[in-house]
Design an enzyme around this catalytic site. Structure first.
Site, mmCIF file in Angstrom:
data_model
loop_
_atom_site.group_PDB
_atom_site.id
_atom_site.type_symbol
_atom_site.label_atom_id
_atom_site.label_comp_id
_atom_site.label_asym_id
_atom_site.label_seq_id
_atom_site.Cartn_x
_atom_site.Cartn_y
_atom_site.Cartn_z
ATOM 1 N N HIS A 151 34.112 40.503 49.934
ATOM 2 C CA HIS A 151 34.337 39.188 48.912
ATOM 3 C C HIS A 151 34.563 38.134 49.570
ATOM 4 C CE1 HIS A 151 35.297 37.561 45.280
ATOM 5 N NE2 HIS A 151 36.585 37.310 45.393
ATOM 6 N N ARG A 185 43.581 37.034 53.027
ATOM 7 C CA ARG A 185 43.679 35.765 51.960
ATOM 8 C C ARG A 185 44.480 35.856 50.776
ATOM 9 N NH1 ARG A 185 39.435 33.454 47.747
ATOM 10 N NH2 ARG A 185 39.489 35.699 47.424
ATOM 11 N N HIS A 237 36.711 43.303 47.502
ATOM 12 C CA HIS A 237 36.931 43.228 46.048
ATOM 13 C C HIS A 237 36.997 44.871 45.687
ATOM 14 C CE1 HIS A 237 37.291 42.862 41.974
ATOM 15 N NE2 HIS A 237 37.875 41.356 42.183
ATOM 16 N N GLU A 240 47.887 34.716 39.453
ATOM 17 C CA GLU A 240 47.121 35.815 40.185
ATOM 18 C C GLU A 240 47.805 36.649 40.890
ATOM 19 O OE1 GLU A 240 43.667 33.907 41.820
ATOM 20 O OE2 GLU A 240 42.702 33.669 39.825
ATOM 21 N N ARG A 256 44.618 44.709 45.356
ATOM 22 C CA ARG A 256 43.287 44.907 45.725
ATOM 23 C C ARG A 256 43.005 45.967 46.887
ATOM 24 N NH1 ARG A 256 40.509 39.012 45.764
ATOM 25 N NH2 ARG A 256 40.508 38.926 43.550
#
Ligand SMILES: Cc1cc2nc3c(=O)[nH]c(=O)nc-3n(C[C@H](O)[C@H](O)[C@H](O)COP(=O)(O)OP(=O)(O)OC[C@H]3O[C@@H](n4cnc5c(N)ncnc54)[C@H](O)[C@@H]3O)c2cc1C
Length: 530
Positions: A348, A383, A236, A112, A287
Site C-alpha cells: 500500500h 506510516r 493493507h 483514522e 492493520r
C-alpha cells in the site's frame, strides 16, 4: 529535441505540482509524467490529510501519534516540522479550490486508526482526486509551468553525460523516453526534483498505480544518492483477490461494520473465523496485525486468498454502507450481500526511499526529492494514516523554496551529449519483459512480503542477481521501451528492498522476520550507500 527549464520536476502528483506552483512565482518549470498527469497515487487517495485543526487537538498529540506508529525510527524534528506546517498546507489547498467537507462553519474532521483525535480533512471518500484536480488546474493556468505527459524519465544526467566528460556528480537534468515520438529526449535544468512516487508495483498485489515502479529511487541510486529504510513496506490487509483486478481496496470499514475474516471452504477449519486466535480485537486489530494473520494463514495452508464475509448483515445495510464496493464486485460476479469476498493483503505504501533533508535536498548537488519517493524521517518504520499527502505538500514547498533561494549558486548546465541512439534494434521478444516483470512481482510477494525469513530473503536475492544480469544484457542491446525502463528500475528497487531487509536483524514496525522476532533497544535507520 532538447527541453530546457530552470527547474525540471519528475512527477505530477501532490509533491510535484506543489513544488511547481511554488517555483513558478519566480522560475520556469517543466513537469513530466510517465503517462497521463493524474495517474499517480495522489488521485487514488481516499481518506484524507491529517492536520491539527480542532481546538481539543494539539501538535504534540499529532507528533506523538506519528512517533508511536513509526516505532522509534521517526526523526522527531522532521515530524514536528511537518505537523506544524499542516494547517497552512490545508489553507493553501482551500485557496486553490479543494472542496473539503464542511460541518457547520468548520472543516469536517474524521478520525483514522492510530490518530488520537479527529484530524483528517477530506472530500467525501475521494480526497486525492479533488486535490489532483485542483493542483492540475492551477498548474495548467500558470504560464511558467509546462506540463509534459507521456515522458518517461530514464536516468539523471550528470557530469558523465556532458560533452566534455567530468566526474562531477551534480545533476543537470535527465534523459526521458517520449511515448509520442518514441525517441529519447534530453531535458536540462539547474535543478531537478524527483516527485515520482513509490515502488509498490514491485509486489504482485498492490493498491499503488501501475506506474509505481520506483523509478525515482532507482535513478537517484544510480546517480550516487543514498537510499534508506526500503524494508518498510506498508501492506493493507484487504485487497480484492481477482485474476484481472489486482488493486481494488476493500475498505477497513467493512470490518468495522462487522465483516468477518474466514478460511475458505475445502481446508481444515474452512468457513470459520481465524482472527480471534491472533488478537483479542479479532478483525478490529490494527492493520499490520490483521495483514500478518492473513498472510500467515495463506502461507500455512497454501491458499490463494481468505474470505471477508459481511453477508450476515441485512442486504440493505450492506448496499447502503458500501455502494461502490457492492457495485464493483457485483460487476465481477460477487454479490457481497449473499457471499464472501476473496481477499489478500496488498502492498500500500513505500516508507523508505531517497534520503532527503528538511529542504528536500538529496546527496547530489542540484537534485531534490519530495513525496513518496523519499525517506524524509517523517514515517519511521510505519506510516501513520493520512500523513503521506501532507508530506508531499510540505516537502514539495520546501524543495521549491530552497531552489528559489539558492538558484544562483546551483551549477550552470554544461553541454550534454544526446542519448546514444545506436541501439537501433527493436526487441522481438517483448514477452521476455512481461515474463520477468511477473516473476519479480511474484517472488517479492512470496519471499519479501509481510512475514519474512532470512532464507526466503536469500532466495529472492539469488533470483534478483540472476535477472539483473539478463536485464542488463537486454538493456545494452535493444532500443529502450517504457516497459524495459520500468523493469530495470523494478529490479533495482527489489534489490534495495531485499538488501535492506537482510541487514535488519530485528523486527520493527512493518519489517517482521521469524528469524529475529525481537525489537532491538537501539532504533537505527537502514542506509544503503551506492
Ligand atoms: C489507494 C490509495 C489510497 C491512499 N489514501 C491516502 C490517504 O487517504 N491519505 C494519504 O495521506 N495518503 C494516501 N495514500 C498515499 C498517497 O496517495 C501517496 O503517498 C501520495 O499521493 C504520493 O504522491 P506523490 O506526489 O509522491 O506521487 P504520485 O501521486 O504517485 O505521483 C507520481 C508521479 O510521478 C510520475 N512518474 C513516476 N515515474 C516516472 C518516470 N520514470 N518518468 C516520468 N514521470 C514519472 C507519475 O507519472 C506521477 O505523475 C493512498 C495511496 C493509495 C494507493
Amino acid at each position: 529535441m532538447n527541453i530546457t527549464a530552470d527547474v525540471l520536476i519528475v512527477g505530477s502528483g501532490a509533491a510535484g505540482l506543489t513544488a511547481a506552483l511554488n517555483l513558478a512565482e519566480t522560475h520556469t518549470v517543466a513537469v513530466i509524467a510517465k503517462g497521463a498527469l493524474g495517474e499517480g497515487a495522489t488521485g487514488r487517495a481516499q481518506g484524507g490529510i491529517a492536520a491539527v485543526l480542532d481546538e481539543g487537538d494539539s501538535f504534540e498529540a499529532h507528533v506523538n501519534d506519528t512517533m508511536i506508529a513509526g516505532a522509534g525510527l521517526n526523526d522527531r524534528s522532521v515530524v514536528e516540522h511537518v505537523v506544524e506546517a499542516a494547517p497552512r498546507a490545508i489553507k493553501h489547498l482551500i485557496e486553490l479550490g479543494v472542496p473539503f467537507a464542511i460541518e457547520g462553519d468548520a472543516l469536517h474532521l474524521t478520525r483514522e486508526g492510530g490518530h488520537s483525535h479527529r484530524r483528517i480533512v477530506h472530500v467525501a471518500d475521494a480526497t486525492g482526486f479533488a486535490i489532483q484536480q485542483a493542483l492540475e488546474a492551477a498548474a495548467a493556468k500558470n504560464p511558467n509551468i509546462t506540463l509534459i505527459p507521456d515522458m518517461v524519465a530514464i536516468d539523471l544526467v550528470t557530469g558523465r553525460h556532458a560533452a566534455h566528460f567530468s566526474t562531477s556528480g551534480a545533476v543537470h537534468g535527465l534523459y526521458a523516453y517520449n511515448r509520442k515520438t518514441k525517441r529519447v529526449e534530453t531535458l536540462t535544468g539547474r535543478a531537478t526534483i524527483l516527485a515520482s512516487g513509490g515502488a509498490g508495483r514491485a509486489y504482485l498485489y498492490s493498491t499503488a498505480p501501475r506506474g509505481a515502479t520506483g523509478d525515482g529511487i532507482a535513478m537517484a541510486w544510480r546517480a550516487g544518492c543514498r537510499v534508506s529504510n526500503m524494508e518498510f513496506m506498508q501492506f493493507h490487509p484487504t485487497c480484492l483477490y481477482n485474476l484481472e483486478v489486482k488493486n481494488f481496496l476493500i475498505t477497513e470499514a467493512v470490518r468495522g461494520e462487522g465483516g468477518r475474516l474466514k478460511l475458505p471452504p475445502g481446508v481444515k477449519g474452512g468457513g470459520k473465523r481465524f482472527m480471534p486466535q491472533f488478537d483479542e480485537r479479532a478483525e478490529l486489530a490494527p492493520r499490520d496485525i490483521v495483514a500478518r494473520a492473513i498472510d500467515h494463514e495463506i502461507k500455512r495452508l497454501g491458499l490463494d486468498y481468505v474470505h471477508l464475509d459481511i453477508s450476515h448483515r441485512e442486504p440493505d445495510f450492506v448496499r447502503e454502507h458500501f455502494p461502490n464496493i457492492y457495485d464493483k464486485l457485483l460487476g465481477l460476479g460477487i454479490d457481497i450481500t449473499a457471499e464472501p469476498i476473496p481477499v489478500v493483503p496488498a502492498q500500500h505504501y513505500t516508507c523508505g526511499g531517497v534520503l532527503v533533508d528538511l529542504d528536500g535536498r538529496t546527496d547530489a548537488t542540484g537534485l531534490y526529492a519530495a513525496g513518496e519517493v523519499t525517506q524524509s524521517g517523517l514515517h519511521g518504520a510505519n506510516r501513520l494514516a493520512s500523513n503521506s499527502l501532507l508530506e508531499c505538500l510540505v516537502f514539495g514547498e520546501a524543495a521549491a523554496k530552497h531552489i528559489a533561494a539558492n538558484f544562483a549558486q546551483l551549477p550552470e548546465v554544461p553541454e550534454i551529449r544526446a542519448w546514444d541512439e545506436s541501439r537501433v534494434t527493436d526487441s522481438d521478444e517483448e514477452v521476455v519483459i512481461a515474463q520477468t516483470w511477473g516473476e519479480i512481482r511474484r517472488f517479492m510477494w512470496n519471499y519479501v512480503g509481510i512475514v519474512r525469513t532470512t532464507k526466503r530473503l536469500e532466495r529472492a536475492r539469488h533470483r534478483i542477481d540472476m535477472l539483473r544480469r539478463e536485464v542488463r544484457d537486454y538493456y545494452a542491446h535493444f532500443r529502450v521501451t517504457p516497459d524495459l525502463i520500468e523493469l530495470r528500475n523494478l529490479l533495482e528497487v527489489a534489490d534495495l528492498i531485499v538488501r535492506s531487509a537482510l541487514s535488519r536483524h530485528e523486527s520493527r514496525g512493518l519489517h517482521y522476520t521469524l528469524d529475529y522476532p525481537e525489537t532491538l533497544p537501539d532504533a537505527k535507520d537502514t542506509v544503503l550507500v551506492p
